[in-house]
Design an enzyme around this catalytic site. Structure first.
Site, short mmCIF file in Angstrom:
data_model
loop_
_atom_site.label_atom_id
_atom_site.label_comp_id
_atom_site.label_asym_id
_atom_site.label_seq_id
_atom_site.Cartn_x
_atom_site.Cartn_y
_atom_site.Cartn_z
N ASP A 35 0.82 -1.21 0.00
CA ASP A 35 0.00 0.00 0.00
C ASP A 35 0.85 1.26 0.00
O ASP A 35 0.71 2.14 0.87
CB ASP A 35 -0.98 -0.03 1.18
N ASP B 221 -6.72 -5.14 -5.33
CA ASP B 221 -7.72 -5.18 -4.25
C ASP B 221 -8.79 -4.12 -4.52
O ASP B 221 -8.96 -3.18 -3.76
CB ASP B 221 -7.00 -4.92 -2.92
N ARG B 222 -9.51 -4.29 -5.62
CA ARG B 222 -10.44 -3.26 -6.11
C ARG B 222 -11.78 -3.28 -5.39
O ARG B 222 -12.49 -2.30 -5.39
CB ARG B 222 -10.62 -3.44 -7.63
N LYS B 223 -12.14 -4.43 -4.83
CA LYS B 223 -13.43 -4.55 -4.12
C LYS B 223 -14.58 -4.00 -4.97
O LYS B 223 -15.29 -3.09 -4.56
CB LYS B 223 -13.40 -3.86 -2.76
N ASP C 6 -20.76 -2.97 -7.52
CA ASP C 6 -21.77 -2.18 -8.23
C ASP C 6 -22.60 -3.11 -9.10
O ASP C 6 -22.42 -4.33 -9.06
CB ASP C 6 -21.09 -1.08 -9.06
N GLY D 155 -23.74 -5.10 -12.41
CA GLY D 155 -22.89 -5.83 -13.35
C GLY D 155 -22.39 -4.98 -14.51
O GLY D 155 -21.22 -5.02 -14.88
N TYR E 238 -6.16 -7.46 13.83
CA TYR E 238 -5.18 -8.42 13.31
C TYR E 238 -5.23 -9.76 14.00
O TYR E 238 -5.57 -9.87 15.17
CB TYR E 238 -3.77 -7.86 13.51
N ARG F 83 1.34 -3.34 6.49
CA ARG F 83 2.23 -2.54 7.33
C ARG F 83 3.18 -3.38 8.18
O ARG F 83 4.29 -2.94 8.46
CB ARG F 83 1.38 -1.61 8.21
P1 BMP Z 1 -2.35 -3.83 6.79
O1 BMP Z 1 -1.75 -5.24 6.90
O2 BMP Z 1 -1.36 -2.77 6.64
O3 BMP Z 1 -3.37 -3.56 7.88
O4 BMP Z 1 -3.16 -3.80 5.40
C1 BMP Z 1 -4.26 -4.63 5.17
C2 BMP Z 1 -4.64 -4.59 3.71
O5 BMP Z 1 -5.70 -5.50 3.48
C3 BMP Z 1 -5.14 -3.23 3.22
O6 BMP Z 1 -4.72 -3.08 1.88
C4 BMP Z 1 -6.64 -3.34 3.30
O7 BMP Z 1 -7.27 -2.53 2.32
C5 BMP Z 1 -6.86 -4.82 3.02
N1 BMP Z 1 -8.04 -5.43 3.68
C6 BMP Z 1 -8.19 -5.48 5.05
O8 BMP Z 1 -7.33 -5.01 5.79
N2 BMP Z 1 -9.30 -6.07 5.58
C7 BMP Z 1 -10.27 -6.63 4.82
O9 BMP Z 1 -11.24 -7.15 5.36
C8 BMP Z 1 -10.12 -6.61 3.42
C9 BMP Z 1 -9.00 -6.01 2.87
O10 BMP Z 1 -8.85 -6.02 1.56
#
Ligand code: BMP
Length: 268
Positions: A38, A91-93, A96, A98, A221, A239
């Site tokens: 990121d 990671d576009r998620k 919307d 179709g 986490y 991170r």
């Molecule tokens: P980090 O490990 O720095 O917290 O980043 C997590 C990454 O995963 C980010 O890019 C975030 O957009 C993505 N993410 C998330 O953290 N939780 C989700 O449920 C889905 C994700 O895509």
């Protein structure tokens, strides 16, 4: 609970060529780490991709956070992915109707379909979004493309739970050619009455960090070990790796923890 088959055993029986390729990369490089890169400039993104490339199976991008996105970003990502043998996951998620997501995926300024092996989508809008992406993937000719359904989220108070998560799995089952699995905190699909014997979804898990429990904006986490014990196949860390004092040391630590947990699982 998760199958005790190895990545290479699963690759052998798998119908999806992109999944076979992913498992082969994991096995060859002995890593199930996905770097969530990121970074916000092309230079920083390509530099971290190059230095950590040997230790990862997939590089996950948020291409819309780059302040200087250009043709060079795309070419740089394709080059570095080839050099270090990893896949690209945008990671576009998508979320919307179709008709709109087909345009966002195939066209637009970011041209995601051209360079990203994997994209993800939410089923908030219903099954049509997956049908639309599936069409693009099936029309793709030689390109091997895969979709992950975002079935859960790691942020506090996430509404992607329960029935929503179960519906994600049900929809995934209808699109085996394009949907390769889920982004989720754990295994979702084993031991279901609706699962075919050959069903083998790949579980990507975000919110993985060795030394932190969360952040100030609701991120939560778990560790590489708990994620793998919960049935994850690929660990997505951002991170915890790129913001570490020494990212190479950090990525190797995640690689080791993830791989050892995987080996314990297949040894059961
Ligand atoms: P980090 O490990 O720095 O917290 O980043 C997590 C990454 O995963 C980010 O890019 C975030 O957009 C993505 N993410 C998330 O953290 N939780 C989700 O449920 C889905 C994700 O895509």
């Amino acid at each position: 609970s998760k199958s005790t088959l190895s990545y290479s055993q699963r690759a052998k029986g798998h119908a999806n060529p992109l999944v076979r390729k992913l498992f082969a990369i994991a096995e060859e490089k002995k890593t199930n780490v996905v770097l969530s890169a990121d970074l916000t400039t092309t230079k920083e993104l390509l530099a971290i991709a190059d230095s950590l490339g040997p230790y990862i199976a997939v590089l996950k991008t948020h291409i819309d956070i780059l302040s200087d996105f250009s043709e060079q970003t795309i070419q740089g990502l394709l080059d570095v992915a080839k050099r270090h043998n990893f896949l690209l996951f945008e990671d576009r998620k998508f979320v919307d109707i179709g008709n709109t997501v087909q345009k966002q995926y195939k066209g637009g300024a970011l041209r995601i379909y051209e360079w990203a092996d994997i994209v993800n989508a939410s089923i908030l809008a219903g099954e049509g979004i997956i049908q639309a992406l599936d069409q693009v993937v099936n029309d793709s000719g030689d390109a091997e493309r895969g979709i992950l359904i975002l079935a859960e989220m790691t942020s506090k108070g996430s509404l992607a739970v329960g029935e929503y998560t179960r519906a994600s799995v049900e929809i995934a089952r209808k699109y085996p050619k394009s949907v390769m699995g889920f982004v989720s905190t754990k295994e979702l699909s084993s031991h279901s009455p609706n699962s075919a014997p050959e069903e083998d979804f790949v579980v990507f898990t975000t919110g993985v960090n060795i030394s932190s429990k969360g952040d100030a904006l609701g991120q939560q986490y778990q560790t590489p070990t708990t994620a793998m014990e919960g049935g994850s196949d690929f660990l997505i860390a951002g991170r915890g790796i790129y913001a570490a004092e020494d990212p190479v040391t950090a990525v190797r630590q995640y690689q080791k923890a993830g791989w050892e947990a995987y080996e314990r699982r297949i040894a059961r």
